[in-house]
Design an enzyme around this catalytic site. Structure first.
Site, short mmCIF file in Angstrom:
data_model
loop_
_atom_site.label_atom_id
_atom_site.label_comp_id
_atom_site.label_asym_id
_atom_site.label_seq_id
_atom_site.Cartn_x
_atom_site.Cartn_y
_atom_site.Cartn_z
N SER A 22 0.81 -1.23 0.00
CA SER A 22 0.00 0.00 0.00
C SER A 22 0.84 1.28 0.00
O SER A 22 1.87 1.36 0.67
CB SER A 22 -0.90 0.00 1.24
N SER A 69 -9.14 -1.74 4.64
CA SER A 69 -9.21 -2.08 3.22
C SER A 69 -9.55 -3.55 3.07
O SER A 69 -9.93 -4.21 4.04
CB SER A 69 -7.89 -1.70 2.52
N LYS A 73 -13.68 -4.34 4.45
CA LYS A 73 -14.53 -3.14 4.36
C LYS A 73 -16.00 -3.38 4.71
O LYS A 73 -16.64 -2.51 5.28
CB LYS A 73 -14.44 -2.53 2.96
N GLY A 135 -18.42 -2.63 -8.30
CA GLY A 135 -17.67 -3.16 -7.16
C GLY A 135 -17.55 -2.11 -6.07
O GLY A 135 -18.36 -1.17 -5.99
N GLY A 136 -16.50 -2.23 -5.26
CA GLY A 136 -16.32 -1.34 -4.12
C GLY A 136 -16.20 0.13 -4.51
O GLY A 136 -16.89 0.98 -3.94
N GLY A 257 -7.12 8.29 -11.56
CA GLY A 257 -7.49 7.93 -10.19
C GLY A 257 -6.62 8.55 -9.09
O GLY A 257 -6.92 8.39 -7.91
P1 NAD Z 1 -13.91 -4.66 -7.26
O1 NAD Z 1 -13.21 -5.96 -7.40
O2 NAD Z 1 -14.75 -4.41 -6.07
O3 NAD Z 1 -14.83 -4.43 -8.56
C1 NAD Z 1 -14.33 -4.69 -9.84
C2 NAD Z 1 -15.34 -4.21 -10.88
O4 NAD Z 1 -14.76 -4.42 -12.17
C3 NAD Z 1 -16.66 -4.95 -10.89
O5 NAD Z 1 -17.66 -4.04 -11.25
C4 NAD Z 1 -16.46 -5.97 -12.01
O6 NAD Z 1 -17.69 -6.38 -12.57
C5 NAD Z 1 -15.65 -5.16 -12.99
N1 NAD Z 1 -14.85 -5.97 -13.91
C6 NAD Z 1 -13.80 -6.75 -13.61
N2 NAD Z 1 -13.32 -7.33 -14.71
C7 NAD Z 1 -14.09 -6.91 -15.74
C8 NAD Z 1 -14.09 -7.17 -17.14
N3 NAD Z 1 -13.19 -7.96 -17.71
N4 NAD Z 1 -15.04 -6.56 -17.88
C9 NAD Z 1 -15.95 -5.73 -17.32
N5 NAD Z 1 -15.99 -5.45 -16.01
C10 NAD Z 1 -15.07 -6.04 -15.23
O7 NAD Z 1 -12.78 -3.56 -7.38
P2 NAD Z 1 -12.82 -2.05 -6.86
O8 NAD Z 1 -12.24 -1.98 -5.51
O9 NAD Z 1 -14.18 -1.51 -7.09
O10 NAD Z 1 -11.76 -1.35 -7.84
C11 NAD Z 1 -12.10 -1.05 -9.19
C12 NAD Z 1 -11.02 -0.16 -9.78
O11 NAD Z 1 -10.97 1.09 -9.07
C13 NAD Z 1 -9.61 -0.74 -9.67
O12 NAD Z 1 -8.92 -0.42 -10.83
C14 NAD Z 1 -9.00 -0.04 -8.49
O13 NAD Z 1 -7.60 0.08 -8.60
C15 NAD Z 1 -9.65 1.32 -8.60
N6 NAD Z 1 -9.77 2.04 -7.31
C16 NAD Z 1 -9.21 3.28 -7.24
C17 NAD Z 1 -9.33 4.01 -6.08
C18 NAD Z 1 -8.71 5.39 -6.02
O14 NAD Z 1 -8.63 5.96 -4.94
N7 NAD Z 1 -8.31 5.94 -7.14
C19 NAD Z 1 -10.01 3.49 -4.98
C20 NAD Z 1 -10.58 2.21 -5.08
C21 NAD Z 1 -10.44 1.50 -6.27
#
Ligand code: NAD
Length: 290
Positions: A22, A69, A73, A135-136, A257
């Site tokens: 992290s 995290s 969560k 997702g999250g 992001g």
């Molecule tokens: P998660 O695992 O909870 O959700 C993943 C999402 O991606 C789901 O909606 C899933 O259906 C979709 N997905 C995965 N593979 C796919 C594919 N091949 N085709 C279509 N959809 C697909 O993950 P998360 O925690 O929600 O994170 C999602 C993204 O956001 C990641 O890239 C993560 O790095 C980024 N993120 C950034 C921040 C930030 O502060 N910038 C914070 C949290 C997450």
């Protein structure tokens, strides 16, 4: 490295597993040092099994708070005394504040995203967002956007385990806020074109665009990206995803992001210490301007 830590310093934790990769400890401690405030932030490897004892430890050791995290969560919510409306609606908490033994759960991911838009001069209040993902990250953004006064949110996701969950969140938001939230299958390209056409912001909140899907984009037709659309990607590594590259070529304003990550951290610091974060300084120190 700080060398003035004395008996008055307060500890803030990060409870997740795995967690050694992290960026948060470096980012948070950089800010505490710059502000010269008596806090230290440390990462603890806490899985779901250890979580109940770890939360008890916040109270027992008098931590000022903790970040939370994956995979904790959702599970952590049941061990807390109070939850903000955003945590109640999303079912996910990434920040705990300990106020004299009373633990309150917050979610700053959505706050960070909304603040990033504001700082970039993007006014989304009373307007519409189309978001890819369920997702999250997507859930946190959708909930905060609805609470903050966004008028309409169109969510697109593949039919996986996230889909029924975001449908349930959308139902709650439609009942409890003035925002109109609707969920569609990602495969429905006609609907996607229609929704993007009258959106102010398009947000990718999936992992498509980062490793192992780097170089890919859920939007393949650049004509969906009109020049006055703001295109955001939650991904921060790479800084410029395929989607942002396409959007840039279409003349769109683009935001990666990094801003969301920085501003969600700043929101945590505000909760724990009451201080505003020196964002430009952190960006520079963490190499986020490169
Ligand atoms: P998660 O695992 O909870 O959700 C993943 C999402 O991606 C789901 O909606 C899933 O259906 C979709 N997905 C995965 N593979 C796919 C594919 N091949 N085709 C279509 N959809 C697909 O993950 P998360 O925690 O929600 O994170 C999602 C993204 O956001 C990641 O890239 C993560 O790095 C980024 N993120 C950034 C921040 C930030 O502060 N910038 C914070 C949290 C997450």
């Amino acid at each position: 490295m700080r060398n003035n830590i004395d008996g008055h310093f307060l500890l803030i934790g990060l409870m997740a597993y795995p967690i050694r990769h992290s960026l948060s400890p470096q980012m948070q401690n950089t800010i505490y040092s710059k502000l010269n405030i008596p806090y230290v932030y440390l990462a603890f490897e806490v899985d779901q099994q250890k979580l109940p004892d770890a939360v008890k430890g916040i109270r027992a050791l008098g931590l000022r708070g903790s970040a939370v995290s994956m995979p904790n969560k959702q599970l952590v919510c049941q061990y807390l005394d109070k939850l903000t409306p955003a945590v109640e609606m999303s079912g996910a908490c990434n920040t705990i504040s300990n106020d004299n033994g009373v633990l309150t759960g917050y979610n700053t991911d959505g706050i960070g995203y909304m603040r990033m838009l504001k700082e970039a001069g993007v006014d989304i209040i009373d307007k519409k967002i189309t978001i890819l993902g369920a997702g999250g990250a997507a859930t946190a953004i959708v909930v905060q956007a609805a609470l903050d006064g966004v008028k309409e949110i169109a969510i697109f996701n593949q039919k996986d385990e996230c889909y029924p969950k975001i449908e349930a969140v959308a139902k709650k938001l439609n009942e409890k806020t003035n925002c109109k939230v609707h969920v569609h299958e990602l495969a429905d390209k006609d609907q996607l074109r229609k929704e993007i056409a009258n959106s102010t912001v398009l947000c990718n909140a999936t992992g498509v665009g980062m490793k192992p899907m780097e170089g890919q984009s859920l939007i393949t037709d650049p004509t969906l990206l009109r020049a006055d659309l703001v295109v955001t990607d939650c991904i921060y590594s790479p800084r410029k995803t395929k989607l942002l590259e396409m959007a840039e070529q279409q003349g769109c304003k683009t935001l990666n992001g990094i801003g969301m990550m920085l501003w969600q951290g700043a929101a945590q610091i505000k909760i724990w210490t009451g201080e505003d974060s020196p964002i430009e300084y952190v960006k520079e120190q963490m190499g986020f301007n490169d």
